[in-house]
Enzyme design. Structure first.
Site, PDB file in Angstrom:
ATOM      1  N   ASP A   1      -7.451  -3.920   0.089  1.00  0.00           N
ATOM      2  CA  ASP A   1      -7.163  -3.725   1.517  1.00  0.00           C
ATOM      3  C   ASP A   1      -8.487  -3.755   2.297  1.00  0.00           C
ATOM      4  O   ASP A   1      -8.630  -3.096   3.326  1.00  0.00           O
ATOM      5  CB  ASP A   1      -6.424  -2.395   1.733  1.00  0.00           C
ATOM      6  CG  ASP A   1      -5.658  -2.339   3.047  1.00  0.00           C
ATOM      7  OD1 ASP A   1      -5.042  -3.347   3.419  1.00  0.00           O
ATOM      8  OD2 ASP A   1      -5.684  -1.277   3.708  1.00  0.00           O
TER       9      ASP A   1
ATOM     10  N   HIS B   1       0.807  -1.229   0.000  1.00  0.00           N
ATOM     11  CA  HIS B   1       0.000   0.000   0.000  1.00  0.00           C
ATOM     12  C   HIS B   1       0.845   1.286   0.000  1.00  0.00           C
ATOM     13  O   HIS B   1       1.016   1.945   1.004  1.00  0.00           O
ATOM     14  CB  HIS B   1      -1.085  -0.001   1.076  1.00  0.00           C
ATOM     15  CG  HIS B   1      -0.693  -0.396   2.473  1.00  0.00           C
ATOM     16  ND1 HIS B   1       0.365   0.157   3.152  1.00  0.00           N
ATOM     17  CD2 HIS B   1      -1.281  -1.270   3.330  1.00  0.00           C
ATOM     18  CE1 HIS B   1       0.429  -0.362   4.368  1.00  0.00           C
ATOM     19  NE2 HIS B   1      -0.559  -1.234   4.492  1.00  0.00           N
TER      20      HIS B   1
ATOM     21  N   LEU C   1      -7.574   5.150  10.890  1.00  0.00           N
ATOM     22  CA  LEU C   1      -8.023   4.589   9.612  1.00  0.00           C
ATOM     23  C   LEU C   1      -7.506   3.168   9.478  1.00  0.00           C
ATOM     24  O   LEU C   1      -6.323   2.896   9.702  1.00  0.00           O
ATOM     25  CB  LEU C   1      -7.502   5.451   8.452  1.00  0.00           C
ATOM     26  CG  LEU C   1      -7.896   5.021   7.045  1.00  0.00           C
ATOM     27  CD1 LEU C   1      -9.396   5.163   6.820  1.00  0.00           C
ATOM     28  CD2 LEU C   1      -7.130   5.850   6.001  1.00  0.00           C
TER      29      LEU C   1
END
Length: 371
Positions: A271, A215, A297
């Site tokens: 994800d 990511h 998050l």
């Protein structure tokens, strides 16, 4: 029985073509022909002008439909992932376990081995995201469970898994070289993630041998003009890199920058998580995102096709190239040489969708599964 899909817009390898038919025999694509040259005696399936693309591939997803495999790694959670992803046109995935206790990791390994015997086949294996991360860049991972790898522990897991561990995300700058060498020798995809690597450290280990990054932009040092950090090293060394294109984890402008720099090495992951009220990761859905109880998050609400749509509508990437990012490039990283394209000899794992990016059906192992 041999079948022909026709009246479609064929997306493969960066090109959209009309007027073609895809011939499937068993679980393989045997030919791409002009739709006026379909052989006699084959079953013909009219796709009514819809897009036909290679099945999508998600190398990082944690759970679906209220069953979080990453938190409670049971066979039932893998079954839910398999079915939900097939309905979404995702024909290959790595079920992912984030940093957790050894007990959870080992339970996940046993569940993967058990599920392998009964799975339909889009489950490709496990992605361990942690626990060998850098606590400075822990994100939603619990700091108390992050640790340095030992060769004995990682060998134990790999041997227990009997081939089910396909990918592992680590912070390479904190690991002993013998661990990296062992994982590489085992053919496991090593990804750098949740790393605080410097520019120099990144230059030293990217593609030497670490082939990919987890990511991009998230959980890594950001660029600075006097301290360039890890990201410029990624842009220069050009490993594969996954990215979460939901507009939340990464701004669309930064996705544009990453695409410009990394080209055909940038690939999509969801994800994606699902809500959970027990275990290490108690994801809570807040509007358009999942967060941890403290507001951090966590995973996304994405599907792979939604990520493709965002690439097209928000980033400005051509549709055929966005499909490559969700199919061909992850297949290449995973060394799945017969997936990711619609071409003779490739697996008949395909997605059918319309102009509104709605899935109409999935072709899996040659069988057309309609919505």
């Amino acid at each position: 029985m041999t079948k022909a899909l026709y009246n479609l817009q064929l997306i493969s390898d960066g090109i959209i073509a009309q007027g073609m038919a895809v011939i499937i025999d068993g679980d393989k694509i045997t030919a791409i022909v002009d739709e006026h040259a379909i052989p006699e005696g084959v079953e013909q399936i009219n796709l009514n002008g819809a897009y036909l693309a290679p099945g999508l591939i998600d190398l990082q997803i944690y759970g679906s439909g209220g069953l979080l495999f990453a938190g409670k790694p049971e066979v039932e959670a893998l079954e839910r992932l398999e079915d939900d992803l097939l309905n979404q046109g995702t024909t290959g995935f790595f079920a992912t376990i984030g940093t957790n206790t050894n007990e959870i990791v080992e339970q996940g390994i046993e569940s993967a081995k058990a599920f392998r015997k009964i799975c339909k086949g889009n489950f490709w294996g496990l992605h361990l995201e942690g626990p060998y991360l850098n606590p400075i860049k822990k994100g939603a991972h619990p700091a108390n469970l992050i640790k340095k790898a030992t060769l004995a522990e990682i060998k134990g897991w790999v041997e227990q898994a009997e081939g089910e561990i396909k990918m592992i995300t680590i912070a390479p700058e904190l690991q002993d070289q013998e661990v990296i060498d062992y994982l590489h020798q085992q053919g496991i995809i090593i990804s750098s993630g949740h790393s605080n690597a410097t520019y120099a450290e990144g230059k030293a280990f990217l593609n030497k041998p670490i082939p990919t990054v987890t990511h991009l932009f998230n959980a890594m040092p950001q660029m600075h003009h006097r301290d360039p950090g890890y990201i410029p090293a990624i842009f220069e060394e050009k490993p594969f890199a996954s990215i979460v294109v939901d507009g939340i984890h990464v701004d669309f402008a930064m996705v544009r920058l990453a695409k410009r720099e990394l080209g055909n090495k940038l690939f999509l992951i969801t994800d994606a998580v699902t809500a959970a009220t027990e275990g290490t990761y108690q994801h809570q859905l807040k509007g358009d995102r999942y967060v941890m109880p403290d507001g951090t998050l966590s995973g996304s609400c994405l599907t792979q096709l939604k990520a493709v749509e965002n690439c097209v509508k928000q980033v400005g990437i051509e549709l055929a190239e966005a499909i490559n990012m969700a199919s061909l490039y992850p297949a290449q990283l995973a060394s799945m040489t017969h997936k990711g394209k619609i071409a003779e000899g490739f697996d008949a794992d395909l997605i059918v969708f319309d102009n509104n990016f709605q899935v109409l059906g999935t072709v899996f192992k040659g069988d057309y599964l309609t919505k």
